[in-house]
Design a protein around this motif. Structure first.
Motif, short mmCIF file in Angstrom:
data_model
loop_
_atom_site.label_atom_id
_atom_site.label_comp_id
_atom_site.label_asym_id
_atom_site.label_seq_id
_atom_site.Cartn_x
_atom_site.Cartn_y
_atom_site.Cartn_z
N ARG A 180 0.81 -1.21 0.00
CA ARG A 180 0.00 0.00 0.00
C ARG A 180 0.84 1.26 0.00
N HIS A 181 1.98 1.24 0.70
CA HIS A 181 2.76 2.47 0.81
C HIS A 181 3.39 2.89 -0.51
N GLY A 189 0.94 14.75 1.47
CA GLY A 189 2.32 14.57 1.88
C GLY A 189 2.75 13.12 2.03
N THR A 190 1.91 12.18 1.61
CA THR A 190 2.27 10.77 1.71
C THR A 190 2.07 10.09 0.36
N GLY A 191 2.75 8.96 0.19
CA GLY A 191 2.58 8.15 -1.00
C GLY A 191 3.45 8.59 -2.16
N ALA A 192 3.23 7.92 -3.28
CA ALA A 192 4.02 8.19 -4.48
C ALA A 192 3.66 9.53 -5.10
N GLN A 219 6.68 10.69 -1.01
CA GLN A 219 6.63 12.04 -0.45
C GLN A 219 7.12 12.09 0.99
N GLN A 220 6.75 11.08 1.79
CA GLN A 220 7.15 11.09 3.20
C GLN A 220 8.61 10.70 3.41
N ARG A 316 7.83 5.14 6.67
CA ARG A 316 8.59 6.34 6.36
C ARG A 316 10.06 6.05 6.57
N LEU A 317 10.91 6.55 5.67
CA LEU A 317 12.35 6.34 5.79
C LEU A 317 13.00 7.59 6.35
#
Length: 385
Positions: A180-181, A189-192, A219-220, A316-317
C-alpha cells in the motif's frame, strides 16, 4: 523540479515542453551533454548506435515512447515497450530484430502486440476513466511464457501503480499485489508522486525475483533531487514472481541534479530510469537527469542488494533508521562517444560477444516529440578487475 500531483500539467508534458525549448543559443541541450572529468575508466565500450525515424508508422501504430527493452538469449526474441497511455494507439509492445556487429547496430520492428485488460479489451484512454495504464518497463519470462511489465498508474483518474504478467499475445495473466505504501497516498504529503513510480524492472537470472524501482522518493521519504541536493531514497522492491507478493525492499539514493538550468527557473530533474540484474544479488541502476538549456545526464551505477537494510515494513524512511544501498559508478554516458544523449529509459543484456563479454543494449524514450529521438545503442560490458 517535479510538479505536485495535483497540478494540471503532468511531469511528462513538462519534459516535452522542456525539450521543445532546447534551441539555440543553448545548443548543448540537443547534442552532446558536457562530459565531466573522468575518474575511473568506464566499464562500457560503444559498439554501435542507430536512430529510428520520428513517428515511424508500423501496422497502424506510431512507434515511439520506448521505455523498456528486453532480450531472451534462449529464443532470440527482443521486445520493447511503448509508454503510450493508449492516447495515440492502445497500450502495446513491439518485437524487434536486433543485428549487432562491431561498429554497427541495426534495429527492425517485426510486430506489435496490444496489451489487454482482464476483460480482454485494450486498455482505454484516460478520458474514458476506465482502467488506465502508463507502461514503463518490461521483462521477458523464460520459456516464452510471457512478459512482466510495470505501469506508473495515473493519480488523476485514481489508477494505482502496478506490475502485471501478460502472455506474448498481450492477454493478461494476473496482477501482482502491491504494498500500500508504494501507491498514491490517501493523506497529503504521503505516498508516491504522480509519474515517478514504477520506472524500472529487473529479473534475477533464475526469474524467481522481480525487482521494481521507483523513479523518485515517496513524499514522506524525502524530496526529489535538486541542483546540488541529492534526492530522498527511491524504494526498490523485490517481488516473489510465483506468488506476486513483495518479499523485500531496499533504499537507493539518487544523485543531485548535475547542472543548473541555463534558463533561470528552468526545469531540471534526476531519477532512476531503469534497473538490470548483473547476477542474483548485484544490480545496475541507470540514473537519467535533465536540465533545461543544458541537456541530458546519464550515469550507470552498480549496487549489491545484500548489505542494504530491508525497508519493506517502514512507512517512512528517516535518515539513520536504515542502511541504503552503496553504489559504484560504472559509466557516465557522456564519456562513451554517443552522437547524442537523450531520454534513455530501457536497458537489457544482448547476446554475448565472441570474446565472451556481455553486451548492454539501451533505448531512449522520445516522448513522441520531434525534438527528441528513439535511439538504440549497444555497448560491450567490461567486468571490473
Amino acid at each position: 523540479m517535479n510538479l505536485p500531483s495535483s497540478a494540471p500539467v503532468s511531469r511528462r508534458m513538462l519534459l516535452r515542453g522542456a525539450a521543445a525549448a532546447c534551441v539555440a543559443p543553448f545548443a548543448g541541450c540537443a547534442t552532446r551533454a558536457e562530459a565531466p572529468a573522468p575518474t575511473d575508466p568506464p566499464q562500457l565500450r560503444l559498439l554501435g548506435e542507430t536512430v529510428l525515424p520520428h513517428r515511424l508508422q508500423f501496422k497502424n501504430t506510431t512507434v515511439g515512447g520506448l521505455s523498456g527493452i528486453d532480450h531472451d538469449p534462449a529464443t532470440g526474441v527482443w521486445v520493447t515497450l511503448s509508454d503510450d497511455k493508449s492516447e495515440l494507439n492502445p497500450a502495446r509492445f513491439y518485437t524487434l530484430n536486433v543485428d549487432l556487429r562491431e561498429g554497427e547496430l541495426r534495429v527492425e520492428v517485426l510486430d506489435v502486440i496490444t496489451l489487454r485488460a482482464a476483460d480482454g479489451q485494450p486498455y482505454p484512454k484516460r478520458s474514458t476513466r476506465g482502467e488506465v495504464v502508463d507502461p514503463e518497463a518490461i521483462r521477458l519470462l523464460p520459456g516464452g511464457r510471457g512478459v512482466l511489465w510495470t505501469s506508473e498508474g495515473d493519480e488523476r483518474v485514481d489508477q494505482q501503480p502496478g506490475v502485471r504478467e501478460s502472455r506474448l499475445d498481450g492477454s493478461l495473466v494476473r496482477e501482482f499485489e502491491i504494498p500500500r505504501h508504494l501507491g498514491f497516498g490517501q493523506r497529503p504529503g504521503t505516498g508516491a508522486r504522480d509519474n515517478t513510480t514504477f520506472e524500472g524492472l529487473a529479473l534475477t537470472p533464475d526469474a524467481r525475483i522481480a525487482w521494481v524501482a521507483m523513479e523518485a522518493a515517496l513524499q514522506q521519504d524525502g524530496p526529489v533531487p535538486g541542483v546540488g541536493r541529492p534526492g530522498g531514497p527511491c524504494r526498490f522492491t523485490a517481488f516473489d514472481v510465483a506468488s506476486g507478493r513483495a518479499v523485500r525492499q531496499l533504499a537507493y539514493l539518487p544523485d543531485a541534479v548535475r547542472h543548473a538550468p541555463a534558463i533561470p527557473g528552468g526545469f531540471s530533474d534526476n531519477g532512476v530510469s531503469e534497473i538490470l540484474m548483473l547476477d542474483a544479488d548485484r544490480m545496475l541502476v541507470l540514473e537519467r537527469g535533465y536540465s533545461m538549456g543544458v541537456g541530458m545526464s546519464l550515469r550507470l551505477y552498480a549496487i549489491d542488494t545484500r548489505p542494504a537494510s530491508d525497508t519493506l515494513a517502514f512507512d517512512r524512511l528517516r535518515p539513520g533508521d536504515y542502511q541504503p544501498a552503496a553504489k559504484r559508478l560504472v559509466a557516465d554516458f557522456a564519456q562513451l562517444g554517443l552522437s547524442r544523449l537523450d531520454n534513455t529509459e530501457g536497458m537489457c543484456w544482448g547476446p554475448r560477444l565472441p570474446n565472451g563479454h556481455r553486451t548492454l543494449v539501451v533505448v531512449s524514450d522520445d516522448n513522441f516529440s520531434a525534438r527528441q529521438i528513439t535511439q538504440f545503442a549497444a555497448f560491450e560490458y567490461l567486468e571490473p578487475t
